[in-house]
Design a protein around this motif. Structure first.
Motif, short mmCIF file in Angstrom:
data_model
loop_
_atom_site.label_atom_id
_atom_site.label_comp_id
_atom_site.label_asym_id
_atom_site.label_seq_id
_atom_site.Cartn_x
_atom_site.Cartn_y
_atom_site.Cartn_z
N ALA A 122 -13.60 28.12 24.54
CA ALA A 122 -14.65 29.03 25.32
C ALA A 122 -16.03 28.58 25.62
CB ALA A 122 -14.58 30.42 24.64
N PHE A 123 -16.50 28.54 26.79
CA PHE A 123 -17.90 28.44 26.98
C PHE A 123 -18.79 29.39 26.55
CE2 PHE A 123 -15.69 25.11 29.41
CZ PHE A 123 -16.54 24.03 29.36
N ARG A 124 -18.16 30.71 26.35
CA ARG A 124 -19.11 31.78 26.25
C ARG A 124 -18.29 32.84 25.31
NH1 ARG A 124 -17.22 30.75 30.71
NH2 ARG A 124 -19.03 29.64 31.39
N ASP A 125 -18.90 33.85 24.80
CA ASP A 125 -18.16 34.89 23.75
C ASP A 125 -18.11 36.07 24.39
OD1 ASP A 125 -20.58 35.60 23.61
OD2 ASP A 125 -20.96 35.23 21.36
N ARG A 126 -18.78 36.23 25.36
CA ARG A 126 -18.47 37.58 26.16
C ARG A 126 -18.49 37.38 27.78
NH1 ARG A 126 -23.30 41.86 25.63
NH2 ARG A 126 -25.23 40.56 26.65
N ILE A 127 -17.88 38.25 28.48
CA ILE A 127 -17.79 38.24 29.84
C ILE A 127 -18.43 39.39 30.58
CG2 ILE A 127 -16.30 37.63 31.82
CD1 ILE A 127 -16.08 35.41 29.73
N PRO A 128 -19.30 38.97 31.48
CA PRO A 128 -19.75 40.43 32.27
C PRO A 128 -18.63 40.72 33.12
CG PRO A 128 -21.24 38.57 32.55
CD PRO A 128 -20.03 37.91 31.83
N LEU A 129 -18.45 42.12 33.10
CA LEU A 129 -17.42 42.97 33.98
C LEU A 129 -17.88 43.66 35.16
CD1 LEU A 129 -15.61 44.58 30.98
CD2 LEU A 129 -14.92 42.34 31.97
N TYR A 130 -17.13 43.29 36.26
CA TYR A 130 -17.46 44.57 37.30
C TYR A 130 -16.33 45.68 37.56
CZ TYR A 130 -14.04 42.31 40.73
OH TYR A 130 -13.10 41.94 41.40
N ILE A 131 -16.86 46.61 37.72
CA ILE A 131 -16.05 47.89 37.78
C ILE A 131 -15.03 47.73 39.05
CG2 ILE A 131 -15.84 50.41 38.49
CD1 ILE A 131 -16.34 49.78 35.53
N SER A 132 -14.06 48.02 39.01
CA SER A 132 -12.79 47.99 40.15
C SER A 132 -12.01 49.20 39.69
CB SER A 132 -12.01 46.71 39.87
OG SER A 132 -10.90 46.64 40.97
N SER A 133 -11.99 50.02 41.05
CA SER A 133 -12.99 50.15 42.00
C SER A 133 -13.10 51.41 42.62
CB SER A 133 -12.25 49.62 43.36
OG SER A 133 -12.02 48.00 43.19
N VAL A 134 -14.44 51.76 42.90
CA VAL A 134 -14.78 52.95 43.18
C VAL A 134 -14.09 53.61 44.66
CG1 VAL A 134 -16.62 54.69 43.78
CG2 VAL A 134 -16.74 53.10 41.51
N PHE A 135 -13.42 54.61 44.64
CA PHE A 135 -12.75 54.95 45.72
C PHE A 135 -13.83 55.81 46.76
CE2 PHE A 135 -10.28 57.83 48.26
CZ PHE A 135 -9.10 56.92 48.76
N ILE A 136 -13.87 55.21 47.87
CA ILE A 136 -14.90 56.00 48.94
C ILE A 136 -14.08 56.93 49.91
CG2 ILE A 136 -16.31 55.37 50.84
CD1 ILE A 136 -17.54 54.44 48.41
N ASP A 137 -14.15 58.11 49.54
CA ASP A 137 -13.78 59.13 50.25
C ASP A 137 -14.94 59.99 51.16
OD1 ASP A 137 -12.93 61.61 51.59
OD2 ASP A 137 -11.87 62.41 49.62
#
Length: 392
Positions: A122-137
């Protein structure tokens, strides 16, 4: 550490009631069990059952008696089965992906090391996350604005949007709504779009220009055209817009990604480990992308198993920087598979495949995933939940 048994079962949830995932279990003579997952999103048929039967049939026959550590050799043996049934880019590769993932989990458990060690460390011990996914109504756009602000407040640095079936057809309106999303997210969060499927290159270029001119600073636009069926036009779009064009979730094996890289079809690659060919192919794609200086962010719309595998994968990429976190309520598509509409019958809760399947899940804090340090994938299943969501 010989392979003794290979089993598989089909899992369902509200978004795929006829089966969407195949849970794979590979067991050794020493009693070690490795877990894997392949994603087969079929809402109308029994494709997941076909994948299950291939895994417990021809694939199992090819694996029994092999050393659990001979992962690359096992992958080639299974790929040989795929070739023998003339399915090098289809359902068989989905099935292979789940088995390969389980082999890595079992190998890590056998050696007492996490999967990222098997990938080189591992090059890092934690990973940034992006939210998937906000539904557009569009009739409830304020819901998307509130969700955006809430996720940013929780510490997530990126949010992806889907839905919005007529995106790009009303430029003035769409630019205003994109600016509202940016205002809700603040200045630092990344915004991604997995929406708008223009009919052809000219329309895609117009929509791309509209997005740029909005000033919303969109990080990437995902799969505006098909990489499989319209790669040449996708390459032209990538070359002629300043937007980052992302794609790859629809591609199977590193051979397909070689074409994307050689033709510079996209700016950012999105292999899904649960159907691209597993961690073995993910590793090859990562090396290929690094040699051509193309970033990789794995696609993930699966269970905690694929999420864990993706976290290990990104941790082991020298340039890994982001992972997809499918934790929002999932609205299912109607009609064309890329056109999403609000589904009032869908429970407005995250998928239990992410929230209930594992008794020991990947730890997520303040918008980041901690890279598991336990043996294998580092997660444990809740067998009662597995039983609840298994189809016979």
């Amino acid at each position: 550490m010989k392979i003794k048994d290979v089993q598989a079962q089909v899992l369902q949830s509200y978004e795929y009631p006829t089966g969407g995932w195949v849970l794979v279990r590979v067991r050794t003579e020493d009693g070690v069990e490795g877990l894997g997952e392949c994603f087969v999103p079929d809402n109308k048929g029994r494709a997941a059952f076909a994948a299950r039967d291939l895994i417990t049939g021809s694939f199992a026959q090819s694996l029994l008696g092999r050393d659990i550590l001979d992962i690359a050799a096992s992958w080639e043996a299974l790929y040989g089965v795929c070739c023998s049934i003339y399915d090098r880019r289809g359902l068989a590769i989905h099935a292979l992906s789940g088995v390969d993932m389980a082999l890595y989990d079992a190998a890590g458990k056998s050696l007492g090391v996490p999967v990222h060690k098997l990938l080189g460390g591992a090059f890092r011990d934690r990973i940034p996350l992006y939210i998937s996914s906000v539904f557009i109504d569009l009739d409830r756009f304020d819901d998307a604005l509130r969700a955006t602000a809430d996720y940013v407040e929780q510490g997530f640095g990126g949010i992806k949007y889907y839905g919005w079936p007529d995106f790009g057809q009303k430029p003035t309106r769409d630019q205003d709504l994109l600016r509202q999303l940016r205002q809700a997210a603040g200045t630092d969060a990344d915004l991604m779009l997995d929406l708008g499927r223009p009919h052809g290159l000219a329309a895609a270029l117009q929509t791309a220009q509209m997005i740029e001119d909005s000033g919303a600073r969109i990080f990437w636009w995902e799969e505006p055209l098909s990489t499989s069926d319209d790669a040449d036009n996708m390459a032209q779009l990538t070359a002629r817009t300043a937007l980052t064009i992302a794609a790859g979730e629809s591609e199977l094996t590193a051979f397909a990604f070689r074409e994307l890289v050689q033709k510079r079809v996209v700016d950012l690659l999105q292999p899904d480990l649960s159907w691209v060919g597993g961690l073995t192919e993910g590793r090859r794609i990562g090396e290929l992308a690094r040699l051509h200086r193309i970033p990789v962010v794995p696609h993930n719309w699966g269970t905690q198993i694929n999420f864990a595998a993706s976290v290990h994968f990104v941790a082991a990429l020298p340039d890994g920087f982001l992972c997809e976190y499918p934790i929002t309520p999932r609205s299912r598509g109607a009609g064309h598979p890329q056109v999403f509409v609000a589904d009032t019958a869908t429970p407005q809760i995250p998928s239990p495949m992410m929230t209930a399947l594992a008794s020991v899940p990947v730890v997520v804090e303040k918008g980041h995933a901690w890279v598991p340090q336990g043996p294998g994938l580092g997660i444990e299943l809740d067998e009662a939940a597995v039983k609840k969501y298994t189809l016979p």
